[in-house]
Enzyme design. Structure first.
Site, PDB file in Angstrom:
ATOM      1  N   HIS A 139      -0.131  -1.690 -10.915  1.00  0.00           N
ATOM      2  CA  HIS A 139       0.367  -1.864  -9.537  1.00  0.00           C
ATOM      3  C   HIS A 139       0.698  -0.486  -8.959  1.00  0.00           C
ATOM      4  O   HIS A 139       1.828   0.006  -9.069  1.00  0.00           O
ATOM      5  CB  HIS A 139       1.612  -2.765  -9.535  1.00  0.00           C
ATOM      6  CG  HIS A 139       2.137  -3.110  -8.174  1.00  0.00           C
ATOM      7  ND1 HIS A 139       2.536  -4.389  -7.821  1.00  0.00           N
ATOM      8  CD2 HIS A 139       2.345  -2.359  -7.062  1.00  0.00           C
ATOM      9  CE1 HIS A 139       2.966  -4.392  -6.566  1.00  0.00           C
ATOM     10  NE2 HIS A 139       2.872  -3.160  -6.087  1.00  0.00           N
ATOM     11  N   GLU A 165       9.232 -10.964  -2.913  1.00  0.00           N
ATOM     12  CA  GLU A 165       9.824  -9.622  -2.927  1.00  0.00           C
ATOM     13  C   GLU A 165      11.206  -9.718  -2.277  1.00  0.00           C
ATOM     14  O   GLU A 165      12.132  -8.994  -2.605  1.00  0.00           O
ATOM     15  CB  GLU A 165       8.927  -8.743  -2.053  1.00  0.00           C
ATOM     16  CG  GLU A 165       8.686  -7.385  -2.557  1.00  0.00           C
ATOM     17  CD  GLU A 165       7.651  -6.676  -1.675  1.00  0.00           C
ATOM     18  OE1 GLU A 165       6.791  -7.343  -1.053  1.00  0.00           O
ATOM     19  OE2 GLU A 165       7.719  -5.441  -1.620  1.00  0.00           O
ATOM     20  N   SER A 218      -5.681  -0.190  -2.500  1.00  0.00           N
ATOM     21  CA  SER A 218      -5.498   0.418  -1.184  1.00  0.00           C
ATOM     22  C   SER A 218      -6.086  -0.475  -0.097  1.00  0.00           C
ATOM     23  O   SER A 218      -7.023  -1.241  -0.340  1.00  0.00           O
ATOM     24  CB  SER A 218      -6.147   1.800  -1.129  1.00  0.00           C
ATOM     25  OG  SER A 218      -5.677   2.493  -0.001  1.00  0.00           O
ATOM     26  N   THR A 219      -5.523  -0.343   1.104  1.00  0.00           N
ATOM     27  CA  THR A 219      -5.969  -1.118   2.259  1.00  0.00           C
ATOM     28  C   THR A 219      -7.099  -0.373   2.965  1.00  0.00           C
ATOM     29  O   THR A 219      -6.854   0.705   3.528  1.00  0.00           O
ATOM     30  CB  THR A 219      -4.792  -1.274   3.271  1.00  0.00           C
ATOM     31  OG1 THR A 219      -3.576  -1.486   2.559  1.00  0.00           O
ATOM     32  CG2 THR A 219      -5.045  -2.394   4.246  1.00  0.00           C
ATOM     33  N   PRO A 220      -8.330  -0.889   2.964  1.00  0.00           N
ATOM     34  CA  PRO A 220      -9.413  -0.215   3.705  1.00  0.00           C
ATOM     35  C   PRO A 220      -9.081  -0.191   5.188  1.00  0.00           C
ATOM     36  O   PRO A 220      -8.591  -1.180   5.727  1.00  0.00           O
ATOM     37  CB  PRO A 220     -10.632  -1.103   3.427  1.00  0.00           C
ATOM     38  CG  PRO A 220     -10.264  -1.963   2.274  1.00  0.00           C
ATOM     39  CD  PRO A 220      -8.783  -2.121   2.317  1.00  0.00           C
ATOM     40  N   ASP A 268       4.398   1.196  -8.592  1.00  0.00           N
ATOM     41  CA  ASP A 268       4.316   0.805  -7.175  1.00  0.00           C
ATOM     42  C   ASP A 268       3.822   1.990  -6.331  1.00  0.00           C
ATOM     43  O   ASP A 268       2.739   1.955  -5.785  1.00  0.00           O
ATOM     44  CB  ASP A 268       5.678   0.306  -6.680  1.00  0.00           C
ATOM     45  CG  ASP A 268       5.570  -0.465  -5.365  1.00  0.00           C
ATOM     46  OD1 ASP A 268       4.446  -0.763  -4.946  1.00  0.00           O
ATOM     47  OD2 ASP A 268       6.618  -0.781  -4.787  1.00  0.00           O
ATOM     48  N   HIS A 270       0.182   7.451   6.448  1.00  0.00           N
ATOM     49  CA  HIS A 270      -1.118   7.040   6.984  1.00  0.00           C
ATOM     50  C   HIS A 270      -1.622   8.006   8.068  1.00  0.00           C
ATOM     51  O   HIS A 270      -2.813   8.116   8.295  1.00  0.00           O
ATOM     52  CB  HIS A 270      -1.041   5.599   7.525  1.00  0.00           C
ATOM     53  CG  HIS A 270      -0.938   4.591   6.421  1.00  0.00           C
ATOM     54  ND1 HIS A 270      -0.254   3.408   6.533  1.00  0.00           N
ATOM     55  CD2 HIS A 270      -1.450   4.583   5.164  1.00  0.00           C
ATOM     56  CE1 HIS A 270      -0.339   2.730   5.402  1.00  0.00           C
ATOM     57  NE2 HIS A 270      -1.061   3.418   4.552  1.00  0.00           N
ATOM     58  N   ASP A 275      -3.369  -6.314   4.153  1.00  0.00           N
ATOM     59  CA  ASP A 275      -2.050  -6.067   4.752  1.00  0.00           C
ATOM     60  C   ASP A 275      -1.672  -7.294   5.574  1.00  0.00           C
ATOM     61  O   ASP A 275      -2.366  -7.640   6.546  1.00  0.00           O
ATOM     62  CB  ASP A 275      -2.123  -4.807   5.633  1.00  0.00           C
ATOM     63  CG  ASP A 275      -0.757  -4.393   6.164  1.00  0.00           C
ATOM     64  OD1 ASP A 275       0.151  -5.253   6.242  1.00  0.00           O
ATOM     65  OD2 ASP A 275      -0.602  -3.211   6.511  1.00  0.00           O
ATOM     66  N   ASN A 279      -1.793   5.109  -1.122  1.00  0.00           N
ATOM     67  CA  ASN A 279      -1.116   5.964  -0.135  1.00  0.00           C
ATOM     68  C   ASN A 279       0.359   6.220  -0.428  1.00  0.00           C
ATOM     69  O   ASN A 279       0.998   6.994   0.284  1.00  0.00           O
ATOM     70  CB  ASN A 279      -1.275   5.381   1.273  1.00  0.00           C
ATOM     71  CG  ASN A 279      -2.604   5.799   1.880  1.00  0.00           C
ATOM     72  OD1 ASN A 279      -2.715   6.848   2.483  1.00  0.00           O
ATOM     73  ND2 ASN A 279      -3.645   4.994   1.671  1.00  0.00           N
TER      74      ASN A 279
HETATM   75  P1  5GP Z   1      -2.349   1.829   1.110  1.00  0.00           P
HETATM   76  O1  5GP Z   1      -2.799   0.397   1.040  1.00  0.00           O
HETATM   77  O2  5GP Z   1      -2.378   2.357   2.510  1.00  0.00           O
HETATM   78  O3  5GP Z   1      -3.051   2.717   0.123  1.00  0.00           O
HETATM   79  O4  5GP Z   1      -0.828   1.853   0.603  1.00  0.00           O
HETATM   80  C1  5GP Z   1       0.270   1.632   1.449  1.00  0.00           C
HETATM   81  C2  5GP Z   1       0.362   0.179   1.855  1.00  0.00           C
HETATM   82  O5  5GP Z   1       0.635  -0.636   0.685  1.00  0.00           O
HETATM   83  C3  5GP Z   1       1.536  -0.123   2.780  1.00  0.00           C
HETATM   84  O6  5GP Z   1       1.183   0.074   4.127  1.00  0.00           O
HETATM   85  C4  5GP Z   1       1.855  -1.578   2.479  1.00  0.00           C
HETATM   86  O7  5GP Z   1       0.983  -2.438   3.178  1.00  0.00           O
HETATM   87  C5  5GP Z   1       1.541  -1.673   1.005  1.00  0.00           C
HETATM   88  N1  5GP Z   1       2.756  -1.479   0.168  1.00  0.00           N
HETATM   89  C6  5GP Z   1       3.081  -0.363  -0.497  1.00  0.00           C
HETATM   90  N2  5GP Z   1       4.238  -0.545  -1.189  1.00  0.00           N
HETATM   91  C7  5GP Z   1       4.612  -1.806  -0.943  1.00  0.00           C
HETATM   92  C8  5GP Z   1       5.719  -2.592  -1.371  1.00  0.00           C
HETATM   93  O8  5GP Z   1       6.602  -2.186  -2.138  1.00  0.00           O
HETATM   94  N3  5GP Z   1       5.778  -3.868  -0.898  1.00  0.00           N
HETATM   95  C9  5GP Z   1       4.823  -4.383  -0.076  1.00  0.00           C
HETATM   96  N4  5GP Z   1       4.960  -5.659   0.295  1.00  0.00           N
HETATM   97  N5  5GP Z   1       3.769  -3.669   0.335  1.00  0.00           N
HETATM   98  C10 5GP Z   1       3.668  -2.402  -0.085  1.00  0.00           C
END
Ligand code: 5GP
Length: 340
Positions: free
Chosen positions: A13, A199, A95-97, A283, A63, A137, A17
């Site tokens: 996990h 959560e 990661s979120t594309p 995380d 971001h 997301d 980003n």
């Molecule tokens: P990315 O997907 O941009 O690489 O990583 C950041 C994104 O992961 C955040 O914008 C969020 O959507 C998600 N994220 C990161 N850490 C957490 C967390 O502890 N809880 C939740 N619910 N989402 C997280």
């Protein structure tokens, strides 16, 4: 003793980003020449957040600097090397594309760029196996979530490196239950899913997802166990136990965002003592200033792990990875060689 047993870690996990090192972050900020006061402030605020909203504000700032191909490549490449330096031998990076028209970034290019960095690390013989999960997301629409599933399927078939999906984003926004058809579609395509669930104490959506489309793993799961008898939480805990859904426990993250007040009260202990599958994870090692070996050390000290506990914990996590069974066998063999 801890050091001997953490020679062979698995990180299941980690959000791309939020997993930056300070060095990478400085380089990415400098590249964008983002020197306005807001960004200076967020870099300082990494030491000073008190609740979940603070971390989501920091994510927005990150971001801004990871918004083009070069930044996504550098971050992925650096994060893989850093996990490898921490003795992580298997990494699932999520990661979120993102579609960012101003920089020419598309969701497709985002995933390809991550894959290119994974491939280059492989060519360099970095001692770590890396797989990718595409994040949905929950702030975005169900249509975008479905696009993400389709993209994951495409890259799963093309490369085998994308193995599944993550459902994340601010738990106070949207309703996880709305995404159930998307979770079902992912499963039909043979993709694995890890869902951020409970959560916060969100009984209705947690129960709806567990009843209709239980995920392959649960992210955080802070409020899954029977902490409030009589409010219907029993069904949640019983379902998680009966289906043996593994929980990704992110101790430092939960402390820093104040959903858990101290290490000794972390739900990791509840599930571990029940012999329910639970996996220690970071995380976001950058945002929460931690490392995977650090998480093992915190847990071992807080819960007075025996040698047997550590053995069980590090070995047990192999069974819950999303890579194919051949990789599980390989990891089992490696683990036997690595550990006394
Ligand atoms: P990315 O997907 O941009 O690489 O990583 C950041 C994104 O992961 C955040 O914008 C969020 O959507 C998600 N994220 C990161 N850490 C957490 C967390 O502890 N809880 C939740 N619910 N989402 C997280």
């Amino acid at each position: 003793m801890i050091v001997r047993y953490v020679q062979f870690l698995k990180e299941l996990h980690a959000h791309l980003n939020t997993s930056f090192s300070q060095q990478t972050l400085q380089a990415l900020v400098a590249r964008k020449a983002v020197h306005n006061s807001e960004c200076l402030q967020w870099q300082m605020s990494l030491d000073d957040f008190k609740e979940m909203d603070d971390s989501f504000n920091i994510f927005k700032c990150i971001h801004q600097v990871v918004n083009d191909e070069e930044a996504v490549y550098k971050l992925t490449y650096d994060v893989i090397h850093e996990f490898a330096e921490d003795n992580v031998k298997y990494l699932e990076l999520r990661s979120t594309p993102k579609d960012i028209p101003s920089t020419g970034m598309t969701r497709d290019l985002y995933v390809r760029t991550m894959l290119r960095a994974v491939h280059d690390c492989h060519l360099e013989n970095v001692d770590i196996m890396v797989y990718i999960l595409l994040s949905i997301d929950r702030r975005n629409s169900v249509e975008i979530a479905q696009l993400t599933v389709d993209l994951a399927e495409k890259f799963y078939k093309e490369t085998g490196v994308v193995v599944g999906l993550d459902f994340s984003g601010h738990p106070g926004i949207g309703n996880a239950a709305d995404f159930i058809p998307v979770f079902k579609s992912a499963k039909e395509k043979g993709l694995k899913i890890s869902c951020h669930l409970a959560e916060l104490a969100m009984y209705e959506e947690t129960l709806a997802v567990l009843r209709q489309s239980p995920p392959d793993r649960i992210g955080h799961g802070t409020f899954l166990h029977r902490y409030d008898p009589g409010q219907g939480y029993e069904e949640i805990e019983d379902t998680v136990i009966s289906k043996r859904i593994p929980i990704e426990a992110c101790m430092t993250s939960n402390l820093k965002t104040n959903t858990v007040s101290k290490y000794s009260e972390h739900h990791f202990d509840f599930w571990f003592r029940k012999r329910h599958p639970v996996i220690l994870c970071t995380d976001g090692k950058g945002v929460y200033k931690t490392s995977l070996s650090g998480e093992y050390i915190h847990a071992a000290r807080t819960f007075s792990f025996s040698k047997q506990d550590l053995w069980q914990l590090t070995l047990g996590s192999i069974d819950h990875i999303f890579a194919p069974d051949t990789i599980k066998t390989l990891l089992h063999n490696k683990w036997q060689l690595a550990c006394p």
